[in-house]
Motif scaffolding. Structure first.
Motif, PDB file in Angstrom:
ATOM      1  N   TYR A 340       0.813  -0.981   0.074  1.00 63.67           N
ATOM      2  CA  TYR A 340      -0.008   0.017  -0.142  1.00 63.67           C
ATOM      3  C   TYR A 340       0.945   1.265  -0.050  1.00 63.67           C
ATOM      4  O   TYR A 340       0.440   2.347  -0.340  1.00 63.67           O
ATOM      5  N   LEU A 341       2.227   1.203   0.112  1.00 63.68           N
ATOM      6  CA  LEU A 341       3.081   2.281  -0.058  1.00 63.68           C
ATOM      7  C   LEU A 341       3.989   1.961  -1.235  1.00 63.68           C
ATOM      8  O   LEU A 341       4.550   1.040  -1.489  1.00 63.68           O
ATOM      9  N   GLY A 342       3.803   2.730  -2.156  1.00 58.52           N
ATOM     10  CA  GLY A 342       4.367   2.565  -3.618  1.00 58.52           C
ATOM     11  C   GLY A 342       5.831   2.782  -3.278  1.00 58.52           C
ATOM     12  O   GLY A 342       6.414   3.558  -2.491  1.00 58.52           O
ATOM     13  N   SER A 343       6.705   2.063  -4.114  1.00 60.83           N
ATOM     14  CA  SER A 343       8.003   2.019  -3.831  1.00 60.83           C
ATOM     15  C   SER A 343       8.815   2.684  -4.880  1.00 60.83           C
ATOM     16  O   SER A 343      10.223   2.682  -4.787  1.00 60.83           O
ATOM     17  N   VAL A 344       8.266   2.946  -5.996  1.00 56.33           N
ATOM     18  CA  VAL A 344       9.061   3.416  -7.464  1.00 56.33           C
ATOM     19  C   VAL A 344       8.482   4.827  -7.614  1.00 56.33           C
ATOM     20  O   VAL A 344       7.396   5.014  -8.045  1.00 56.33           O
ATOM     21  N   GLU A 345       9.334   5.711  -7.828  1.00 55.44           N
ATOM     22  CA  GLU A 345       9.178   7.155  -8.131  1.00 55.44           C
ATOM     23  C   GLU A 345       8.483   7.160  -9.500  1.00 55.44           C
ATOM     24  O   GLU A 345       8.773   6.320 -10.546  1.00 55.44           O
ATOM     25  N   GLY A 346       7.246   7.836  -9.633  1.00 57.40           N
ATOM     26  CA  GLY A 346       6.404   8.111 -10.824  1.00 57.40           C
ATOM     27  C   GLY A 346       5.592   6.869 -11.135  1.00 57.40           C
ATOM     28  O   GLY A 346       5.066   7.158 -12.254  1.00 57.40           O
ATOM     29  N   SER A 347       5.585   5.822 -10.355  1.00 57.28           N
ATOM     30  CA  SER A 347       4.235   4.916 -10.703  1.00 57.28           C
ATOM     31  C   SER A 347       3.591   4.615  -9.263  1.00 57.28           C
ATOM     32  O   SER A 347       3.879   5.058  -8.451  1.00 57.28           O
ATOM     33  N   ARG A 348       2.442   4.325  -9.504  1.00 58.16           N
ATOM     34  CA  ARG A 348       1.285   4.267  -8.861  1.00 58.16           C
ATOM     35  C   ARG A 348       1.274   2.761  -7.860  1.00 58.16           C
ATOM     36  O   ARG A 348       0.978   1.729  -8.737  1.00 58.16           O
ATOM     37  N   TYR A 349       1.633   2.784  -6.656  1.00 54.83           N
ATOM     38  CA  TYR A 349       1.638   1.618  -5.861  1.00 54.83           C
ATOM     39  C   TYR A 349       2.622   0.537  -6.334  1.00 54.83           C
ATOM     40  O   TYR A 349       2.326  -0.804  -6.411  1.00 54.83           O
ATOM     41  N   ALA A 350       3.812   0.915  -7.154  1.00 61.28           N
ATOM     42  CA  ALA A 350       4.733  -0.076  -7.676  1.00 61.28           C
ATOM     43  C   ALA A 350       5.423  -0.758  -6.565  1.00 61.28           C
ATOM     44  O   ALA A 350       5.555  -0.111  -5.447  1.00 61.28           O
ATOM     45  N   GLY A 351       5.283  -1.962  -6.443  1.00 57.73           N
ATOM     46  CA  GLY A 351       5.800  -2.989  -5.318  1.00 57.73           C
ATOM     47  C   GLY A 351       7.290  -3.781  -5.536  1.00 57.73           C
ATOM     48  O   GLY A 351       7.841  -3.150  -6.523  1.00 57.73           O
ATOM     49  N   SER A 352       7.153  -4.502  -5.094  1.00 59.27           N
ATOM     50  CA  SER A 352       8.669  -5.629  -5.093  1.00 59.27           C
ATOM     51  C   SER A 352       8.907  -6.139  -6.514  1.00 59.27           C
ATOM     52  O   SER A 352      10.085  -6.004  -6.726  1.00 59.27           O
ATOM     53  N   ASP A 353       7.951  -6.206  -7.342  1.00 60.27           N
ATOM     54  CA  ASP A 353       8.453  -6.872  -8.781  1.00 60.27           C
ATOM     55  C   ASP A 353       8.815  -5.438  -9.529  1.00 60.27           C
ATOM     56  O   ASP A 353       9.866  -5.754 -10.177  1.00 60.27           O
ATOM     57  N   SER A 354       8.369  -4.391  -9.373  1.00 60.89           N
ATOM     58  CA  SER A 354       8.885  -3.064  -9.710  1.00 60.89           C
ATOM     59  C   SER A 354      10.141  -2.738  -9.378  1.00 60.89           C
ATOM     60  O   SER A 354      11.026  -2.278 -10.353  1.00 60.89           O
ATOM     61  N   VAL A 355      10.568  -3.004  -8.248  1.00 56.29           N
ATOM     62  CA  VAL A 355      11.747  -2.618  -7.675  1.00 56.29           C
ATOM     63  C   VAL A 355      13.010  -3.705  -8.299  1.00 56.29           C
ATOM     64  O   VAL A 355      13.939  -3.172  -8.635  1.00 56.29           O
ATOM     65  N   ARG A 356      12.475  -4.793  -8.389  1.00 54.91           N
ATOM     66  CA  ARG A 356      13.283  -5.742  -8.799  1.00 54.91           C
ATOM     67  C   ARG A 356      13.703  -5.435 -10.453  1.00 54.91           C
ATOM     68  O   ARG A 356      14.669  -5.588 -10.766  1.00 54.91           O
ATOM     69  N   ALA A 357      12.570  -4.888 -11.080  1.00 58.80           N
ATOM     70  CA  ALA A 357      12.857  -4.590 -12.556  1.00 58.80           C
ATOM     71  C   ALA A 357      13.668  -3.604 -12.564  1.00 58.80           C
ATOM     72  O   ALA A 357      14.464  -3.565 -13.634  1.00 58.80           O
TER      73      ALA A 357
END
Length: 617
Positions: A340-357
């Motif tokens: 519920y806390l997005g992790s990637v600047e500029g993306s909505r609710y991006a999580g662990s998959d987006s961080v790993r990408a």
């Protein structure tokens, strides 16, 4: 050498995430403003949005503005934030990665210093290297670095405190007092931990118990020094710093009304024992943020100012109520990703998959594995760690009186003690509101405990490579057998407890107020249960149940899916419900309406209680 290599791998992982572009870090949620208020460092967004929550994605640029001393949350987190803010002129901006880099360098320097301290002790050195490479560089830790949250500081100083406790408590010559350098470092770590959040004010006292006992006979001055440090931390948090009045009111409401009373088998008796008047029963299940249609200051002001000593006293008369309160929150504790806390600047609710990408394999995390684990398995792991905590506590205390606790026992005591302390203080300090975030110290400590135990089992296998430590396998095997045995024995009790405890959660969004216009009244909201929801019912004035239509799509206030908040619960995408209370139910001017969730096991949970009345306007 292997241990230092592992620390180097961990450092690579840390800097890869902290320095990544776009910015990686948990989003700017409302709590970050408490640190911003101390130093005047705010998100660089339009003025009207500076004080708002921004959970969708992190914001990289922060600007120096006005301080708000009345909202300031004094924390050791300010050690990293205040110096950067002090270098900025009003209106000047800074990238949050600057603060993140300072934190990352501090973490890595401490890791190498601890590695050097333990270099002559193969077993503890290997365990420490593995913990840093796997745990302290995992995104469940490093996503806090590029933030102004207090969680990173708590994790940093907890990590240093545990390593120093092991180093001092298992030094080669126990007849000689520990060095002043090591004692000073431990004291500073304990102070940093205890002052990170008020929640952790008593954690230093818990951690030093075995070491204080072992030092008492041969190094009493050092023992008294640790006691004084722990006492000063607790006094500072409780007597000097304190909590913001609004935070105190909210926490009390969330604990008493939102967590304890809904877990009671006899609400009236529990309320009486807590010193609450009968009218407070109208607000059972309410929280500060979901007051169920009425202001809690009117319905139950007594709950908002309740002294915590009454909750402590309740443990003597109603221990099962408090245990059920903990059990109800455990499914939420399984959320180690904090989606519920997005992790990637500029993306909505991006999580662990987006961080790993963004970072690659270096950003691999244990978080998704834990979230996808069956609840029963997670419960068994928690039961096993509880047994390890009690077992290691007994071993360490007995050993401390006679000689010294083993490094493995002391590490497991510290880590599992931190975990259970964090769980208990989260639920009985803040209720279920963001309990997965408030208990993040528990998730990291549990992960570290598993790694330490695994290292203890692994060390004897490295003897052919010239790494001594064969005896370390005996206590490791004993603790592993204890954990497995307790997990197996707990299967039936845990299954029974989950099936009989009201585990559902939910919110009635409409009606927003309990004074309603004439005519039919629509009830709508959402409901979830770890076993699955069978139906939702409305009980009007204690009469027949009105069935609600359940299984409707539900989105949050920002159009976010409910799965972000409750990833371990089934069917969160279609958790919405709606029902109609007919106008004739309010023919006498008022009616009590209770919303009840029935799960697939037949267990009933009341999630909302309203006293509706006709609006005279």
């Amino acid at each position: 050498m292997l241990a230092l290599v592992l620390i180097g791998i961990g450092a690579w992982r840390v800097f890869a995430l902290v320095g990544a572009a776009p910015l990686l870090g948990y989003a700017n949620q409302f709590d970050m403003r408490r640190i911003s208020a101390c130093v005047g460092l705010w998100p660089d967004v339009p003025e009207a949005d500076k004080l708002q929550a921004h959970p969708e994605a992190p914001i990289a640029r922060f600007v120096r503005g006005e301080r708000r001393p009345d909202e300031c949350y004094w924390s050791s987190e300010l050690l990293f934030v205040a110096p950067v803010a002090a270098t900025l002129a009003p209106g000047e901006t800074v990238d949050l990665r600057v603060i993140g880099a300072i934190k990352a360098v501090t973490l890595v320097v401490i890791a190498f210093a601890l590695g050097i301290l333990l270099r002559r002790r193969p077993g503890p050195a290997l365990a420490h290297g593995l913990v840093f490479a796997l745990v302290m560089s995992d995104p469940i830790v490093t996503l806090w670095v590029n933030t102004l949250y207090t969680e990173f500081t708590a994790l940093l100083f907890a990590y240093a405190s545990v390593a120093l406790l092991v180093a001092i408590g298992t030094r080669e010559t126990t007849s000689i007092p520990p060095s002043s350098t090591q004692m000073t470092a431990l004291a500073l770590s304990l102070i940093g931990l205890g002052l990170s959040r008020q929640q952790h004010m008593l954690l230093p006292a818990l951690l030093i118990v075995p070491l204080t006992i072992s030092l008492w006979a041969k190094a009493r001055r050092s023992a008294l020094f640790l006691v004084a440090v722990a006492g000063a931390v607790a006094f500072s948090q409780a007597g000097l710093i304190g909590r913001h009045p609004t935070i105190a009111l909210a926490n009390n409401a969330d604990v008493v009304l939102g967590a304890i009373l809904p877990a009671s088998g006899n609400e009236a008796l529990t309320a009486k024992r807590l010193g609450l008047p009968e009218r407070c029963l109208r607000s059972v299940g309410a929280t500060w943020y979901e007051p169920m249609g009425e202001a809690l200051e009117s319905t139950c002001p007594e709950a908002l100012v309740m002294p915590r000593r009454r909750i402590v006293a309740l443990a003597a008369t109603e221990p099962m109520t408090l245990l059920r309160s903990v059990l109800r929150g455990i499914p939420q504790l399984q959320d180690w990703r904090l989606g519920y806390l997005g992790s990637v600047e500029g993306s909505r609710y991006a999580g662990s998959d987006s961080v790993r990408a963004a970072v690659g394999v270096l950003a691999g995390s244990i978080g998704p594995v834990v979230v996808e684990m069956p609840l029963s398995a997670f419960l068994h792991i928690l039961a096993a760690t509880g047994a390890i905590f009690l077992g290691s506590a007994v071993v360490c205390v007995i050993a401390a009186w006679s000689h010294r606790c083993s490094a493995l026992s002391l590490a497991l005591y510290s880590l599992t003690g931190i975990a259970w302390y964090a769980v208990m203080t989260s639920i009985f300090g803040d209720g279920y509101v963001e309990v997965s975030r408030h208990a993040q110290l528990a998730s990291v400590a549990l992960y570290a405990a598993v790694v330490v135990l695994g290292a203890g089992l692994l060390t004897p296998m490295l003897a052919p490579f010239g790494i001594p430590g064969g005896r370390a396998g005996v206590p490791a095997a004993a603790f592993a057998l204890l954990a497995i045995g307790v997990a197996l024995l707990a299967r039936a009790p845990l299954r029974y407890a989950v099936s009989t405890t009201p585990m559902s959660f939910g919110v009635v969004d409409r009606p927003a107020q309990n004074k309603v216009p004439p005519g039919d009244v629509e009830f709508s909201g959402w409901a979830i249960d770890p076993s699955g929801v069978a139906s939702v019912q409305l009980i009007v004035d204690g009469g027949a149940a009105l069935p609600a239509r359940y299984g409707l799509p539900y989105r949050g206030a920002r159009a976010e899916p409910l799965t972000l908040y409750f990833p371990g619960y089934p069917n969160t995408a279609d958790a919405g419900f709606t029902a109609i209370v007919p106008a004739q139910a309010l023919a006498r001017g008022a009616a009590e309406v209770r919303t009840v969730v029935v799960n697939t096991s037949g267990t009933r949970t009341e999630i909302d209680r309203r006293l509706l009345s006709k609006d005279a306007r």
